[in-house]
Design a protein around this motif. Structure first.
Motif, PDB file in Angstrom:
ATOM      1  N   CYS A  72       0.850  -1.187   0.000  1.00  0.00           N
ATOM      2  CA  CYS A  72       0.000   0.000   0.000  1.00  0.00           C
ATOM      3  C   CYS A  72       0.885   1.235   0.000  1.00  0.00           C
ATOM      4  O   CYS A  72       1.474   1.591   1.024  1.00  0.00           O
ATOM      5  CB  CYS A  72      -0.915  -0.009   1.219  1.00  0.00           C
ATOM      6  N   ALA A  73       0.982   1.871  -1.173  1.00  0.00           N
ATOM      7  CA  ALA A  73       1.808   3.076  -1.329  1.00  0.00           C
ATOM      8  C   ALA A  73       0.945   4.227  -1.828  1.00  0.00           C
ATOM      9  O   ALA A  73       1.386   5.055  -2.613  1.00  0.00           O
ATOM     10  CB  ALA A  73       2.946   2.802  -2.309  1.00  0.00           C
ATOM     11  N   THR A  74      -0.302   4.278  -1.353  1.00  0.00           N
ATOM     12  CA  THR A  74      -1.226   5.305  -1.803  1.00  0.00           C
ATOM     13  C   THR A  74      -1.004   6.620  -1.058  1.00  0.00           C
ATOM     14  O   THR A  74      -0.458   6.648   0.043  1.00  0.00           O
ATOM     15  CB  THR A  74      -2.678   4.859  -1.579  1.00  0.00           C
ATOM     16  N   ALA A  75      -1.441   7.703  -1.686  1.00  0.00           N
ATOM     17  CA  ALA A  75      -1.447   9.016  -1.050  1.00  0.00           C
ATOM     18  C   ALA A  75      -2.896   9.480  -0.972  1.00  0.00           C
ATOM     19  O   ALA A  75      -3.812   8.782  -1.387  1.00  0.00           O
ATOM     20  CB  ALA A  75      -0.604   9.999  -1.855  1.00  0.00           C
ATOM     21  N   GLY A  76      -3.113  10.670  -0.425  1.00  0.00           N
ATOM     22  CA  GLY A  76      -4.460  11.194  -0.354  1.00  0.00           C
ATOM     23  C   GLY A  76      -4.615  12.198   0.758  1.00  0.00           C
ATOM     24  O   GLY A  76      -3.659  12.515   1.485  1.00  0.00           O
ATOM     25  N   SER A  77      -5.827  12.674   0.912  1.00  0.00           N
ATOM     26  CA  SER A  77      -6.140  13.595   1.997  1.00  0.00           C
ATOM     27  C   SER A  77      -6.132  12.840   3.322  1.00  0.00           C
ATOM     28  O   SER A  77      -6.155  11.597   3.336  1.00  0.00           O
ATOM     29  CB  SER A  77      -7.522  14.208   1.764  1.00  0.00           C
ATOM     30  N   PRO A  78      -6.110  13.541   4.456  1.00  0.00           N
ATOM     31  CA  PRO A  78      -6.164  12.832   5.742  1.00  0.00           C
ATOM     32  C   PRO A  78      -7.337  11.873   5.850  1.00  0.00           C
ATOM     33  O   PRO A  78      -7.174  10.737   6.330  1.00  0.00           O
ATOM     34  CB  PRO A  78      -6.262  13.983   6.757  1.00  0.00           C
ATOM     35  N   ASP A  79      -8.521  12.289   5.408  1.00  0.00           N
ATOM     36  CA  ASP A  79      -9.677  11.391   5.473  1.00  0.00           C
ATOM     37  C   ASP A  79      -9.490  10.174   4.577  1.00  0.00           C
ATOM     38  O   ASP A  79      -9.886   9.054   4.945  1.00  0.00           O
ATOM     39  CB  ASP A  79     -10.949  12.144   5.064  1.00  0.00           C
ATOM     40  N   GLU A  80      -8.900  10.371   3.407  1.00  0.00           N
ATOM     41  CA  GLU A  80      -8.668   9.245   2.496  1.00  0.00           C
ATOM     42  C   GLU A  80      -7.630   8.290   3.052  1.00  0.00           C
ATOM     43  O   GLU A  80      -7.743   7.066   2.890  1.00  0.00           O
ATOM     44  CB  GLU A  80      -8.228   9.776   1.130  1.00  0.00           C
ATOM     45  N   ILE A  81      -6.604   8.814   3.708  1.00  0.00           N
ATOM     46  CA  ILE A  81      -5.555   7.970   4.289  1.00  0.00           C
ATOM     47  C   ILE A  81      -6.150   7.015   5.310  1.00  0.00           C
ATOM     48  O   ILE A  81      -5.868   5.808   5.306  1.00  0.00           O
ATOM     49  CB  ILE A  81      -4.460   8.843   4.928  1.00  0.00           C
ATOM     50  N   VAL A  82      -7.005   7.537   6.181  1.00  0.00           N
ATOM     51  CA  VAL A  82      -7.610   6.710   7.235  1.00  0.00           C
ATOM     52  C   VAL A  82      -8.704   5.817   6.656  1.00  0.00           C
ATOM     53  O   VAL A  82      -8.784   4.621   6.955  1.00  0.00           O
ATOM     54  CB  VAL A  82      -8.181   7.595   8.359  1.00  0.00           C
ATOM     55  N   PRO A 122       5.663   6.563  22.914  1.00  0.00           N
ATOM     56  CA  PRO A 122       4.249   6.936  22.743  1.00  0.00           C
ATOM     57  C   PRO A 122       4.115   8.006  21.668  1.00  0.00           C
ATOM     58  O   PRO A 122       4.913   8.945  21.619  1.00  0.00           O
ATOM     59  CB  PRO A 122       3.852   7.477  24.120  1.00  0.00           C
ATOM     60  N   LEU A 123       3.125   7.854  20.810  1.00  0.00           N
ATOM     61  CA  LEU A 123       2.899   8.856  19.777  1.00  0.00           C
ATOM     62  C   LEU A 123       2.258  10.095  20.408  1.00  0.00           C
ATOM     63  O   LEU A 123       1.543   9.993  21.405  1.00  0.00           O
ATOM     64  CB  LEU A 123       1.999   8.299  18.675  1.00  0.00           C
ATOM     65  N   PRO A 124       2.524  11.266  19.849  1.00  0.00           N
ATOM     66  CA  PRO A 124       1.910  12.488  20.385  1.00  0.00           C
ATOM     67  C   PRO A 124       0.392  12.361  20.434  1.00  0.00           C
ATOM     68  O   PRO A 124      -0.231  11.818  19.517  1.00  0.00           O
ATOM     69  CB  PRO A 124       2.344  13.567  19.385  1.00  0.00           C
ATOM     70  N   ARG A 125      -0.215  12.854  21.495  1.00  0.00           N
ATOM     71  CA  ARG A 125      -1.668  12.788  21.617  1.00  0.00           C
ATOM     72  C   ARG A 125      -2.338  13.797  20.690  1.00  0.00           C
ATOM     73  O   ARG A 125      -3.458  13.590  20.236  1.00  0.00           O
ATOM     74  CB  ARG A 125      -2.084  13.046  23.074  1.00  0.00           C
ATOM     75  N   ARG A 126      -1.631  14.897  20.445  1.00  0.00           N
ATOM     76  CA  ARG A 126      -2.134  15.902  19.514  1.00  0.00           C
ATOM     77  C   ARG A 126      -1.030  16.218  18.513  1.00  0.00           C
ATOM     78  O   ARG A 126       0.068  16.607  18.906  1.00  0.00           O
ATOM     79  CB  ARG A 126      -2.549  17.170  20.250  1.00  0.00           C
ATOM     80  N   HIS A 127      -1.338  16.020  17.238  1.00  0.00           N
ATOM     81  CA  HIS A 127      -0.373  16.311  16.187  1.00  0.00           C
ATOM     82  C   HIS A 127      -0.566  17.735  15.676  1.00  0.00           C
ATOM     83  O   HIS A 127      -1.695  18.231  15.609  1.00  0.00           O
ATOM     84  CB  HIS A 127      -0.521  15.317  15.033  1.00  0.00           C
ATOM     85  N   GLN A 128       0.549  18.364  15.304  1.00  0.00           N
ATOM     86  CA  GLN A 128       0.465  19.725  14.802  1.00  0.00           C
ATOM     87  C   GLN A 128      -0.016  19.791  13.358  1.00  0.00           C
ATOM     88  O   GLN A 128      -0.476  20.840  12.912  1.00  0.00           O
ATOM     89  CB  GLN A 128       1.838  20.412  14.918  1.00  0.00           C
ATOM     90  N   LEU A 129       0.093  18.673  12.633  1.00  0.00           N
ATOM     91  CA  LEU A 129      -0.297  18.657  11.223  1.00  0.00           C
ATOM     92  C   LEU A 129      -1.302  17.533  10.969  1.00  0.00           C
ATOM     93  O   LEU A 129      -1.138  16.423  11.496  1.00  0.00           O
ATOM     94  CB  LEU A 129       0.921  18.470  10.332  1.00  0.00           C
ATOM     95  N   PRO A 130      -2.333  17.775  10.151  1.00  0.00           N
ATOM     96  CA  PRO A 130      -3.354  16.753   9.879  1.00  0.00           C
ATOM     97  C   PRO A 130      -2.791  15.471   9.278  1.00  0.00           C
ATOM     98  O   PRO A 130      -3.277  14.380   9.572  1.00  0.00           O
ATOM     99  CB  PRO A 130      -4.309  17.457   8.903  1.00  0.00           C
ATOM    100  N   TYR A 131      -1.759  15.594   8.439  1.00  0.00           N
ATOM    101  CA  TYR A 131      -1.180  14.404   7.809  1.00  0.00           C
ATOM    102  C   TYR A 131      -0.615  13.454   8.866  1.00  0.00           C
ATOM    103  O   TYR A 131      -0.818  12.235   8.795  1.00  0.00           O
ATOM    104  CB  TYR A 131      -0.076  14.822   6.836  1.00  0.00           C
TER     105      TYR A 131
END
Length: 357
Positions: A72-82, A122-131
């Motif tokens: 899976c090497a697709t790109a897209g908007s944040p909604d498309e990624i998820v 641990p991953l950040p609980r809040r990311h600064q960028l939507p991606y």
């Protein structure tokens, strides 16, 4: 013979994956693209692309039919990624795929991760960028589906993937030519770079080893390099001095409010990633013709990017130790070789290259 379906075969990484596995003994390739107009790059190697949308489970089933591996090497908007994760996982499961390999991103740790960051941090609980947030949520969805299903999966977290046709190379060359290039803090921050073929080596190792299944793995080049190391050779190849480029301070950019024009420019740059390669090349050629080397657009003010400021202020080299230990990841291309190949592509693509480095 292992048959690998490459979802997103028209993109930078996906297209190179088609070329890479085309030359690997023991593999056969099935390129998958979203639209027929994106099939030209894979078609030049004699492949007939299958057409599927990453959000359409039925089309994905037909595209994955007869394949052992899905990359899976697709790109897209944040909604498309998820949103693409469930249909991809379900379609691969339904047709008997043996393993799904998902290309995530080191940006799940943020563009400027904390010292000591590893896959276990641990991953950040809040990311600064939507991606960043989208990639983290996509990984979470994949873990949830993996716990309920029987499809083995692997997750790779590359950093800045560069090489021929990369936005980091071609995009910076375009910025140089239209007068919008800059290096935040002089480009002295660490660039967690990985040459595209080193990433595809990690993909190959993930196919051939199950030791890393279900475990996110950071992968990168062996060397520690700065952003000036990555982008300086591009500038010099086009006849620019890296030292002459604007050097805004990261702190000033991060503390400033983002102008509407900068947000629109960022959105336009993101949209370019989803256009067919032929259209992108046409747009870039028009820009080069309209704004010759070293010229600036009349009255133009450079829009400094918050994402670039975060990237260029990174102070941490992310490790690849876990990938080396679990799947035998061993990058075969050194940074100097990767840059040389990238500059050779600039020349081939018609950029006004004056020297090799």
């Amino acid at each position: 013979m292992t048959r690998i379906a490459i979802l997103g075969a028209a993109g930078f990484i996906g297209n190179r994956a088609v070329e890479y596995f085309h030359d690997r003994p023991g593999y056969s390739v099935q390129p998958i693209v979203r639209r027929l107009s994106s099939a030209a790059l894979a078609g030049r190697l004699g492949y007939e692309c299958r057409i599927a949308d990453a959000a359409d489970g039925r089309s994905l089933q037909g595209a994955f039919e007869g394949c052992d591996i899905v990359l899976c090497a697709t790109a897209g908007s944040p909604d498309e990624i998820v949103g693409a994760i469930p249909p991809i996982f379900q379609a691969a499961s339904d047709v008997g795929v043996k393993k799904l390999i998902y290309l995530s991103s080191a940006s799940v740790h943020g563009q400027a991760p904390l010292p000591g960051t590893t896959e276990d941090s641990p991953l950040p609980r809040r990311h600064q960028l939507p991606y960043n947030a989208a990639k983290a949520r996509a990984e979470q969805r994949l873990h949830e589906l993996g716990r309920r299903g029987s499809l083995p999966y692997a997750i790779l977290r590359p950093g800045i993937v560069y090489g021929p046709r990369s936005q980091w190379i071609g995009g910076f060359a375009d910025a140089l030519l239209d007068g919008s290039a800059y290096l935040v803090d002089g480009g002295q921050g660490i660039c967690n770079a990985i040459y595209v073929d080193n990433l595809l080596h990690a993909v190959e190792r993930s196919i051939e080893s199950d030791a890393g299944d279900g475990i996110p793995l950071l992968v990168g080049d062996r060397e520690t390099v700065t952003w000036a190391d990555l982008l300086g050779p591009v500038a010099r190849a086009l006849g620019f001095s890296p030292e002459s480029l604007p050097r805004p301070a990261a702190q000033d950019i991060l503390e400033a409010k983002t102008p509407v024009r900068a947000r629109l420019r960022s959105a336009a740059a993101g949209a370019m990633q989803h256009l067919p390669p032929r259209i992108v090349q046409t747009i870039r050629a028009a820009k080069r013709a309209a704004f010759p080397r070293g010229s600036a657009r009349p009255g133009r003010k450079i829009a400094f990017s918050r994402e670039t400021a975060l990237l260029h202020s990174c102070a941490v080299k992310l490790p690849s130790d876990k990938a080396a230990r679990l799947i035998g990841y061993e990058p075969g291309y050194g940074f100097a070789d990767g840059i040389a190949r990238s500059l050779a592509w600039l020349d081939f693509a018609g950029y006004p290259v004056e020297c090799e480095r």
